[in-house]
Design a protein around this motif. Structure first.
Motif, PDB file in Angstrom:
ATOM      1  N   ARG A  61       0.814  -1.215   0.000  1.00 44.26           N
ATOM      2  CA  ARG A  61       0.000   0.000   0.000  1.00 44.26           C
ATOM      3  C   ARG A  61       0.853   1.272   0.000  1.00 44.26           C
ATOM      4  O   ARG A  61       0.603   2.189  -0.764  1.00 44.26           O
ATOM      5  CB  ARG A  61      -0.915  -0.010   1.231  1.00 44.26           C
ATOM      6  CG  ARG A  61      -1.759   1.235   1.410  1.00 44.26           C
ATOM      7  CD  ARG A  61      -2.718   1.452   0.275  1.00 44.26           C
ATOM      8  NE  ARG A  61      -3.583   2.603   0.500  1.00 44.26           N
ATOM      9  CZ  ARG A  61      -4.363   3.152  -0.408  1.00 44.26           C
ATOM     10  NH1 ARG A  61      -4.403   2.642  -1.622  1.00 44.26           N
ATOM     11  NH2 ARG A  61      -5.122   4.204  -0.114  1.00 44.26           N
ATOM     12  N   GLN A  62       1.884   1.296   0.838  1.00 47.15           N
ATOM     13  CA  GLN A  62       2.699   2.505   0.934  1.00 47.15           C
ATOM     14  C   GLN A  62       4.054   2.185   1.555  1.00 47.15           C
ATOM     15  O   GLN A  62       4.156   1.368   2.473  1.00 47.15           O
ATOM     16  CB  GLN A  62       1.984   3.567   1.780  1.00 47.15           C
ATOM     17  CG  GLN A  62       2.716   4.913   1.832  1.00 47.15           C
ATOM     18  CD  GLN A  62       1.985   5.932   2.685  1.00 47.15           C
ATOM     19  OE1 GLN A  62       1.046   5.573   3.411  1.00 47.15           O
ATOM     20  NE2 GLN A  62       2.378   7.181   2.616  1.00 47.15           N
ATOM     21  N   LEU A  63       5.080   2.828   1.029  1.00 44.35           N
ATOM     22  CA  LEU A  63       6.398   2.809   1.652  1.00 44.35           C
ATOM     23  C   LEU A  63       6.456   4.001   2.603  1.00 44.35           C
ATOM     24  O   LEU A  63       6.575   5.148   2.178  1.00 44.35           O
ATOM     25  CB  LEU A  63       7.502   2.895   0.599  1.00 44.35           C
ATOM     26  CG  LEU A  63       8.929   3.051   1.116  1.00 44.35           C
ATOM     27  CD1 LEU A  63       9.328   1.852   1.954  1.00 44.35           C
ATOM     28  CD2 LEU A  63       9.902   3.264  -0.028  1.00 44.35           C
ATOM     29  N   VAL A  64       6.358   3.707   3.883  1.00 50.04           N
ATOM     30  CA  VAL A  64       6.268   4.784   4.874  1.00 50.04           C
ATOM     31  C   VAL A  64       7.613   5.445   5.093  1.00 50.04           C
ATOM     32  O   VAL A  64       7.741   6.672   5.042  1.00 50.04           O
ATOM     33  CB  VAL A  64       5.701   4.233   6.203  1.00 50.04           C
ATOM     34  CG1 VAL A  64       5.618   5.351   7.251  1.00 50.04           C
ATOM     35  CG2 VAL A  64       4.339   3.608   5.975  1.00 50.04           C
ATOM     36  N   GLN A  71      18.822   1.463   9.512  1.00 51.06           N
ATOM     37  CA  GLN A  71      18.736   0.387   8.529  1.00 51.06           C
ATOM     38  C   GLN A  71      17.454  -0.429   8.708  1.00 51.06           C
ATOM     39  O   GLN A  71      17.480  -1.655   8.851  1.00 51.06           O
ATOM     40  CB  GLN A  71      19.969  -0.516   8.604  1.00 51.06           C
ATOM     41  CG  GLN A  71      21.274   0.197   8.349  1.00 51.06           C
ATOM     42  CD  GLN A  71      22.419  -0.731   8.085  1.00 51.06           C
ATOM     43  OE1 GLN A  71      22.470  -1.405   7.061  1.00 51.06           O
ATOM     44  NE2 GLN A  71      23.368  -0.775   8.994  1.00 51.06           N
ATOM     45  N   THR A  72      16.333   0.262   8.705  1.00 51.43           N
ATOM     46  CA  THR A  72      15.013  -0.371   8.800  1.00 51.43           C
ATOM     47  C   THR A  72      14.106   0.207   7.728  1.00 51.43           C
ATOM     48  O   THR A  72      14.305   1.334   7.253  1.00 51.43           O
ATOM     49  CB  THR A  72      14.379  -0.146  10.181  1.00 51.43           C
ATOM     50  OG1 THR A  72      14.254   1.268  10.432  1.00 51.43           O
ATOM     51  CG2 THR A  72      15.230  -0.785  11.279  1.00 51.43           C
ATOM     52  N   ILE A  73      13.093  -0.564   7.366  1.00 49.64           N
ATOM     53  CA  ILE A  73      12.107  -0.135   6.390  1.00 49.64           C
ATOM     54  C   ILE A  73      10.715  -0.335   6.971  1.00 49.64           C
ATOM     55  O   ILE A  73      10.442  -1.372   7.595  1.00 49.64           O
ATOM     56  CB  ILE A  73      12.274  -0.895   5.049  1.00 49.64           C
ATOM     57  CG1 ILE A  73      11.252  -0.376   4.019  1.00 49.64           C
ATOM     58  CG2 ILE A  73      12.153  -2.390   5.232  1.00 49.64           C
ATOM     59  CD1 ILE A  73      11.438  -0.960   2.632  1.00 49.64           C
ATOM     60  N   ASP A  74       9.843   0.649   6.803  1.00 49.50           N
ATOM     61  CA  ASP A  74       8.456   0.581   7.247  1.00 49.50           C
ATOM     62  C   ASP A  74       7.545   0.553   6.027  1.00 49.50           C
ATOM     63  O   ASP A  74       7.627   1.439   5.161  1.00 49.50           O
ATOM     64  CB  ASP A  74       8.100   1.793   8.118  1.00 49.50           C
ATOM     65  CG  ASP A  74       8.851   1.791   9.440  1.00 49.50           C
ATOM     66  OD1 ASP A  74       9.490   0.777   9.739  1.00 49.50           O
ATOM     67  OD2 ASP A  74       8.805   2.801  10.164  1.00 49.50           O
ATOM     68  N   VAL A  75       6.690  -0.474   5.978  1.00 46.20           N
ATOM     69  CA  VAL A  75       5.808  -0.673   4.831  1.00 46.20           C
ATOM     70  C   VAL A  75       4.398  -0.939   5.336  1.00 46.20           C
ATOM     71  O   VAL A  75       4.198  -1.736   6.269  1.00 46.20           O
ATOM     72  CB  VAL A  75       6.280  -1.847   3.944  1.00 46.20           C
ATOM     73  CG1 VAL A  75       5.315  -2.078   2.788  1.00 46.20           C
ATOM     74  CG2 VAL A  75       7.689  -1.584   3.425  1.00 46.20           C
ATOM     75  N   THR A  76       3.417  -0.273   4.720  1.00 42.63           N
ATOM     76  CA  THR A  76       2.009  -0.573   4.963  1.00 42.63           C
ATOM     77  C   THR A  76       1.529  -1.516   3.867  1.00 42.63           C
ATOM     78  O   THR A  76       1.640  -1.200   2.679  1.00 42.63           O
ATOM     79  CB  THR A  76       1.170   0.711   4.963  1.00 42.63           C
ATOM     80  OG1 THR A  76       1.647   1.579   6.003  1.00 42.63           O
ATOM     81  CG2 THR A  76      -0.283   0.403   5.227  1.00 42.63           C
ATOM     82  N   ALA A  77       1.003  -2.671   4.280  1.00 42.41           N
ATOM     83  CA  ALA A  77       0.638  -3.711   3.307  1.00 42.41           C
ATOM     84  C   ALA A  77      -0.710  -4.318   3.649  1.00 42.41           C
ATOM     85  O   ALA A  77      -1.189  -4.220   4.790  1.00 42.41           O
ATOM     86  CB  ALA A  77       1.712  -4.797   3.272  1.00 42.41           C
ATOM     87  N   TRP A  78      -1.314  -4.934   2.648  1.00 42.34           N
ATOM     88  CA  TRP A  78      -2.546  -5.710   2.812  1.00 42.34           C
ATOM     89  C   TRP A  78      -2.180  -7.182   2.685  1.00 42.34           C
ATOM     90  O   TRP A  78      -1.740  -7.644   1.627  1.00 42.34           O
ATOM     91  CB  TRP A  78      -3.572  -5.321   1.766  1.00 42.34           C
ATOM     92  CG  TRP A  78      -4.107  -3.922   1.972  1.00 42.34           C
ATOM     93  CD1 TRP A  78      -4.002  -3.172   3.099  1.00 42.34           C
ATOM     94  CD2 TRP A  78      -4.822  -3.137   1.012  1.00 42.34           C
ATOM     95  NE1 TRP A  78      -4.612  -1.948   2.924  1.00 42.34           N
ATOM     96  CE2 TRP A  78      -5.127  -1.891   1.649  1.00 42.34           C
ATOM     97  CE3 TRP A  78      -5.233  -3.324  -0.292  1.00 42.34           C
ATOM     98  CZ2 TRP A  78      -5.822  -0.862   1.017  1.00 42.34           C
ATOM     99  CZ3 TRP A  78      -5.922  -2.313  -0.934  1.00 42.34           C
ATOM    100  CH2 TRP A  78      -6.213  -1.100  -0.282  1.00 42.34           C
ATOM    101  N   MET A  79      -2.392  -7.907   3.766  1.00 45.39           N
ATOM    102  CA  MET A  79      -2.083  -9.336   3.790  1.00 45.39           C
ATOM    103  C   MET A  79      -3.326 -10.133   3.396  1.00 45.39           C
ATOM    104  O   MET A  79      -4.419  -9.909   3.928  1.00 45.39           O
ATOM    105  CB  MET A  79      -1.619  -9.752   5.186  1.00 45.39           C
ATOM    106  CG  MET A  79      -0.357  -9.060   5.671  1.00 45.39           C
ATOM    107  SD  MET A  79       1.114  -9.555   4.773  1.00 45.39           S
ATOM    108  CE  MET A  79       1.160 -11.305   5.144  1.00 45.39           C
TER     109      MET A  79
END
Length: 463
Positions: A61-64, A71-79
């Protein structure tokens, strides 16, 4: 009356249908969950594969945020998770065609999906907050939104023209491949509802199934790969261009005349400005002792060049104000003259031509004034008396005043001679300073251009 009766019956039937269906749903739930145990995984004899096949479909959904220092990544996703639970089957014809139920997730068995390498203590947020859809054939659909955070190895060598590749690995933490088999629904992630990020472009969104073995035991996982490319315009406008401008401003210190008294101050100010830019870069990228970014190398080289330019400026000022000291003819011929020719600097000796006439006469005759014999003897007697602790002149009156005036004129002539003897040396030193300023300016400009373009081209094209 008959019409009223028909309408009453129709209205009564419409009221009875939901009541009847509600009873059917209650009976269906009671029948399905009467002997159901949510604590154990499905295991059915009628299936050839004894493991539960769990299909995962991930919609990004979005790359927050991509936090480079942490060195971290936050991603909003639909599972979207599907599997077959043979214990949740019923004959829909016995329940008025009802073929699906929405039940709370805590009423059924759900695979213990885990995001590996997550930095969130909550694990997979949203997994226990929504309802699952159970179909009459035993197929279970569990869809929920989630905001995941996982570690991502950051390579900032080409910053801000860098590309990153982050991996999200989903799998079961408890069950082995013989019990729960994780597969991906598609080879690509669902990007149909993706909201564009202002800093990153998604260049790759792939999904693949990976089986890892530990002590000859298989653990299947689904690996999602996100390829990201940074949008460099913001950093070019707010970081690179000001840095280039500040670096080239240091060259103006060589053009600034020494009499201005601001040459060293300008170089030190530029050096401090580059140090501030370097601090900004340090706070934006992870600390790495193995692969430092090219931009940090550029700042380091720029600071070295500016430091050398400050040293050269001090040398030029020292030479410019070196008015004393004899310059030999060889130094003037083999060092100063070629340097002046290369830098297009020509020394100019500005003095009155009449001074040369008097000086030449003074050198030949020892005196530029002629007196009669008697007056000359009086003049010499006066000079001798002057040399003996400034005694009172023997000659008084008009002649004494005239001799006093002549003595002062002689002292002025001697001073002019001494100044003109020192003037060539002073002019030579000043011209050498100007020539060195021009040579150092060209050298600094060439080095700055070569270093800047080579590092930036390597950062932009060497990915």
């Amino acid at each position: 009356m008959e019409v009223k009766k028909a309408c009453s019956v129709l209205f009564f039937c419409q009221l009875c249908v939901p009541v009847g269906l509600s009873y059917l749903l209650d009976d269906l739930v009671t029948s399905v969950f009467q002997t159901y145990k949510k604590e154990v995984r499905p295991y059915c004899d009628d299936t050839q594969n004894k493991s539960v096949v769990v299909t995962i479909d991930l919609g990004v959904r979005q790359l927050v945020d991509l936090n480079e220092p942490k060195q971290t990544i936050d991603v909003t996703a639909w599972m979207r998770v599907d599997w077959i639970d043979c214990r949740l089957r019923w004959n829909k014809s016995h329940y008025n065609g009802i073929d699906r139920l929405a039940v709370p997730q805590d009423k059924i068995w759900i695979p213990d999906l885990t995001l590996y390498d997550t930095t969130d203590v909550k694990g997979l947020p949203g997994m226990k907050d929504y309802r699952a859809i159970v179909h009459s054939d035993g197929r279970v659909q569990y869809q929920f939104p989630s905001s995941v955070r996982t570690s991502c190895a950051i390579d900032v060598y080409h910053f801000p023209f860098d590309t990153q590749e982050c991996r999200l690995v989903f799998g079961s933490w408890i069950y082995t491949g013989a019990e729960v088999h994780i597969v991906n629904k598609s080879s690509t992630l669902d990007m149909s509802s993706y909201v564009n990020n202002t800093e990153w472009d998604v260049t790759r969104a792939d999904a693949t199934s990976v089986v890892t073995y530990y002590s000859d035991v298989s653990y299947p996982t689904m690996e999602c790969i996100l390829g990201l490319r940074r949008k460099p315009l913001f950093y070019v406008m707010n970081l690179l261009f000001p840095c280039f401008l500040v670096s080239f401003t240091a060259g103006l210190g060589f053009i600034l005349p020494p009499e201005a008294g601001e040459k060293v101050n300008l170089e030190i100010t530029v050096l401090l400005s580059l140090a501030v830019f370097q601090l900004v870069i340090v706070n934006m990228i992870p600390a790495s002792g193995e692969n430092p970014p090219l931009l940090a190398i550029y700042f380091l080289v720029s600071m070295i060049l500016v430091g050398l330019s400050c040293l050269m400026t001090v040398l030029v000022l020292n030479i410019h104000y070196k008015n004393s000291g004899h310059v030999s003819s060889r130094v003037r011929k083999y060092v100063i003259k070629p340097l002046q020719t290369i830098a297009c600097v020509y020394a100019q000796y500005d003095h009155d031509k009449n001074d040369n006439l008097y000086i030449e006469r003074y050198k030949r005759k020892g005196n530029i004034f002629h007196f009669p014999h008697q007056e000359e003897s009086k003049h010499r007697q006066y000079i001798d008396n002057e040399s003996q602790k400034q005694q009172k002149p023997l000659i008084v009156g008009f002649e004494g005043q005239l001799l006093e005036i002549l003595r002062e004129i002689k002292e002025c002539s001697a001073s002019i001679l001494a100044n003109q003897e020192r003037e060539p040396n002073s002019v030579d030193w000043s011209s050498v300073a100007v020539a060195l300023d021009r040579v150092f300016f060209v050298i600094y400009l060439l080095f700055s251009i070569v270093v800047s373009f080579s590092i930036m081209l390597e950062a932009a094209l060497g990915k």
